[in-house]
Scaffold this motif. Structure first.
Motif, short mmCIF file in Angstrom:
data_model
loop_
_atom_site.label_atom_id
_atom_site.label_comp_id
_atom_site.label_asym_id
_atom_site.label_seq_id
_atom_site.Cartn_x
_atom_site.Cartn_y
_atom_site.Cartn_z
N ARG A 106 0.23 17.50 6.23
CA ARG A 106 0.89 16.74 5.16
C ARG A 106 0.31 15.36 4.90
O ARG A 106 0.23 14.94 3.76
N ASP A 107 -0.04 14.60 5.96
CA ASP A 107 -0.25 13.18 5.76
C ASP A 107 -1.16 12.59 6.84
O ASP A 107 -1.07 12.98 8.00
N VAL A 108 -2.01 11.64 6.43
CA VAL A 108 -2.86 10.90 7.37
C VAL A 108 -2.83 9.43 6.98
O VAL A 108 -2.98 9.09 5.80
N ASN A 140 -5.38 -5.46 10.76
CA ASN A 140 -4.12 -5.74 10.06
C ASN A 140 -2.91 -5.45 10.97
O ASN A 140 -1.86 -5.06 10.51
N ASN A 141 -3.10 -5.65 12.27
CA ASN A 141 -2.03 -5.44 13.26
C ASN A 141 -1.51 -4.01 13.27
O ASN A 141 -0.34 -3.76 13.52
N PHE A 142 -2.42 -3.05 13.01
CA PHE A 142 -2.12 -1.62 13.06
C PHE A 142 -1.04 -1.19 12.06
O PHE A 142 -0.33 -0.21 12.29
N LEU A 143 -0.93 -1.89 10.94
CA LEU A 143 -0.04 -1.45 9.87
C LEU A 143 -0.67 -0.24 9.19
O LEU A 143 -1.86 -0.26 8.87
N PRO A 144 0.09 0.83 8.94
CA PRO A 144 -0.49 2.05 8.37
C PRO A 144 -1.04 1.86 6.96
O PRO A 144 -0.43 1.21 6.12
N ILE A 145 -2.23 2.42 6.73
CA ILE A 145 -2.87 2.45 5.42
C ILE A 145 -2.96 3.92 5.02
O ILE A 145 -3.53 4.73 5.75
N GLN A 146 -2.41 4.26 3.88
CA GLN A 146 -2.40 5.65 3.41
C GLN A 146 -3.82 6.15 3.15
O GLN A 146 -4.61 5.47 2.50
N MET A 147 -4.14 7.33 3.66
CA MET A 147 -5.41 7.99 3.38
C MET A 147 -5.16 9.10 2.36
O MET A 147 -4.01 9.50 2.13
#
Length: 106
Positions: free
Chosen positions: A26-28, A35-42
């Protein structure tokens, strides 16, 4: 800052591509130390299971991981650092070669 001592003025960001070619249902998301390990949408490249994103990253050495379908993962196609269950992927981001940066000024 009000005193003009803001170190962020000297940070050079490089548009950097990260890939997750190992598939997902579904999602990565990409998470890195810049950025302090804040999620970035792939984003998925169709049915191949290949996910990618281009994001600005400061010049230097960086650690990163992926969140794949809600689970923290490391990639087997990127260099690894760490041990004992604390492994992360590693990348050295370099700036534009000096000769090209001079051309950009013309």
């Amino acid at each position: 800052t009000a005193t003009g001592d803001d170190d962020t003025e000297d940070i050079v960001l490089v548009q950097t591509e990260f890939v997750w070619p190992e598939g997902a249902a579904r999602d990565v998301k990409l998470c890195g130390d810049w950025n302090n390990f804040l999620p970035i949408q792939m984003y998925s490249e169709g049915v191949s299971g290949f996910w990618s994103v281009v994001t600005p990253v400061p010049i230097g050495d960086h650690e990163f991981k992926f969140i794949v379908d809600g689970v923290w993962r490391i990639s087997q196609v990127h260099p690894l650092t760490g041990e004992g269950g604390n492994e992360v992927n590693f990348r050295s981001v370099k700036g534009m070669p000096r000769s090209l940066s001079l051309l950009a000024l013309d």
